[in-house]
Design a protein around this motif. Structure first.
Motif, mmCIF file in Angstrom:
data_model
loop_
_atom_site.group_PDB
_atom_site.id
_atom_site.type_symbol
_atom_site.label_atom_id
_atom_site.label_comp_id
_atom_site.label_asym_id
_atom_site.label_seq_id
_atom_site.Cartn_x
_atom_site.Cartn_y
_atom_site.Cartn_z
ATOM 1 N N ASP A 82 0.882 -1.171 0.000
ATOM 2 C CA ASP A 82 0.000 0.000 0.000
ATOM 3 C C ASP A 82 0.916 1.216 0.000
ATOM 4 O OD1 ASP A 82 -1.491 2.231 0.672
ATOM 5 O OD2 ASP A 82 -2.585 1.252 2.281
ATOM 6 N N ALA A 83 1.024 1.877 -1.137
ATOM 7 C CA ALA A 83 1.913 3.026 -1.275
ATOM 8 C C ALA A 83 1.127 4.328 -1.430
ATOM 9 C CB ALA A 83 2.838 2.823 -2.475
ATOM 10 N N VAL A 84 -0.110 4.359 -0.918
ATOM 11 C CA VAL A 84 -0.956 5.543 -1.060
ATOM 12 C C VAL A 84 -0.265 6.774 -0.486
ATOM 13 C CG1 VAL A 84 -3.109 6.615 -0.302
ATOM 14 C CG2 VAL A 84 -3.127 4.298 -1.199
ATOM 15 N N SER B 107 7.450 9.752 -2.306
ATOM 16 C CA SER B 107 8.073 10.336 -1.119
ATOM 17 C C SER B 107 9.270 9.528 -0.627
ATOM 18 C CB SER B 107 7.070 10.419 0.035
ATOM 19 O OG SER B 107 5.954 11.175 -0.334
ATOM 20 N N ILE B 108 9.229 8.218 -0.846
ATOM 21 C CA ILE B 108 10.335 7.355 -0.428
ATOM 22 C C ILE B 108 10.690 6.409 -1.568
ATOM 23 C CG2 ILE B 108 9.686 7.467 2.010
ATOM 24 C CD1 ILE B 108 8.603 4.613 1.743
ATOM 25 N N ASP B 109 11.818 5.748 -1.420
ATOM 26 C CA ASP B 109 12.305 4.805 -2.417
ATOM 27 C C ASP B 109 11.347 3.625 -2.547
ATOM 28 O OD1 ASP B 109 14.123 3.713 -4.248
ATOM 29 O OD2 ASP B 109 15.162 2.602 -2.674
ATOM 30 N N TYR B 110 11.030 3.242 -3.768
ATOM 31 C CA TYR B 110 10.179 2.085 -4.013
ATOM 32 C C TYR B 110 10.741 1.331 -5.213
ATOM 33 C CZ TYR B 110 6.309 -0.854 -5.349
ATOM 34 O OH TYR B 110 5.557 -1.937 -5.684
ATOM 35 N N ARG B 111 11.009 0.048 -5.037
ATOM 36 C CA ARG B 111 11.613 -0.773 -6.091
ATOM 37 C C ARG B 111 10.769 -2.022 -6.330
ATOM 38 N NH1 ARG B 111 17.995 0.029 -4.829
ATOM 39 N NH2 ARG B 111 17.784 2.216 -4.258
ATOM 40 N N HIS B 112 9.775 -1.871 -7.146
ATOM 41 C CA HIS B 112 8.789 -2.928 -7.388
ATOM 42 C C HIS B 112 9.440 -4.248 -7.820
ATOM 43 C CE1 HIS B 112 4.669 -4.236 -8.221
ATOM 44 N NE2 HIS B 112 5.166 -4.836 -9.284
ATOM 45 N N VAL C 47 -0.503 -0.722 -4.767
ATOM 46 C CA VAL C 47 -1.651 0.163 -4.930
ATOM 47 C C VAL C 47 -1.247 1.534 -4.391
ATOM 48 C CG1 VAL C 47 -4.033 0.590 -4.274
ATOM 49 C CG2 VAL C 47 -3.240 -1.752 -4.603
ATOM 50 N N ALA C 48 -1.520 2.579 -5.156
ATOM 51 C CA ALA C 48 -1.199 3.934 -4.715
ATOM 52 C C ALA C 48 -2.248 4.892 -5.259
ATOM 53 C CB ALA C 48 0.186 4.347 -5.193
ATOM 54 N N SER C 49 -2.176 6.116 -4.838
ATOM 55 C CA SER C 49 -3.047 7.162 -5.367
ATOM 56 C C SER C 49 -2.271 8.466 -5.431
ATOM 57 C CB SER C 49 -4.304 7.306 -4.513
ATOM 58 O OG SER C 49 -3.969 7.684 -3.210
ATOM 59 N N GLY D 136 -8.166 11.587 -6.886
ATOM 60 C CA GLY D 136 -8.993 11.017 -7.946
ATOM 61 C C GLY D 136 -8.287 10.014 -8.817
ATOM 62 N N LEU D 137 -6.975 9.909 -8.729
ATOM 63 C CA LEU D 137 -6.243 8.938 -9.536
ATOM 64 C C LEU D 137 -5.754 7.797 -8.653
ATOM 65 C CD1 LEU D 137 -4.028 11.317 -11.696
ATOM 66 C CD2 LEU D 137 -6.095 10.136 -12.395
ATOM 67 N N ALA D 138 -5.804 6.596 -9.160
ATOM 68 C CA ALA D 138 -5.264 5.437 -8.458
ATOM 69 C C ALA D 138 -4.325 4.700 -9.401
ATOM 70 C CB ALA D 138 -6.378 4.520 -7.995
ATOM 71 N N PHE D 139 -3.305 4.085 -8.833
ATOM 72 C CA PHE D 139 -2.298 3.376 -9.612
ATOM 73 C C PHE D 139 -2.161 1.961 -9.088
ATOM 74 C CE2 PHE D 139 -0.893 7.726 -8.673
ATOM 75 C CZ PHE D 139 -1.046 8.310 -9.919
ATOM 76 N N ASN D 140 -1.929 1.029 -9.988
ATOM 77 C CA ASN D 140 -1.629 -0.358 -9.643
ATOM 78 C C ASN D 140 -0.403 -0.771 -10.428
ATOM 79 O OD1 ASN D 140 -4.155 -1.893 -8.260
ATOM 80 N ND2 ASN D 140 -4.845 -0.245 -9.568
ATOM 81 N N ALA D 141 0.516 -1.456 -9.775
ATOM 82 C CA ALA D 141 1.620 -2.136 -10.449
ATOM 83 C C ALA D 141 1.428 -3.614 -10.139
ATOM 84 C CB ALA D 141 2.965 -1.633 -9.942
#
Length: 67
Positions: free
Chosen positions: A3-5, A10-15, A24-26, A36-41
């Motif tokens: 959960d990266a909402v 803001s921080i390092d993220y290495r999928h 999941v993020a927004s 209003g925007l949501a993201f999925n990897a």
């Protein structure tokens, strides 16, 4: 699953490096954009699991993306 909402942007993220299956993020928190925007990897592993899952679902269904 990550959960990266609040943290995406803001921080390092290495999928791939961390072998995350679903993220999941927004837009409104860490990215400081209007809501209003949501993201999925989604990993290939998660896509394959979703294609064989038998549980009914109204969202989190990625079959259209994995064809």
């Amino acid at each position: 699953m990550v959960d990266a909402v609040s943290s995406l942007g803001s921080i390092d993220y290495r999928h791939d490096e961390w072998e995350v299956d679903v993220m999941v993020a927004s837009s409104q928190k860490g990215l400081m954009l209007p809501p209003g925007l949501a993201f999925n990897a989604i990993s290939e592993k998660a896509l394959a699991a979703g294609n064989t899952a038998k549980l009914p679902r109204s969202y989190w269904d990625w079959k259209e993306f994995s064809r």
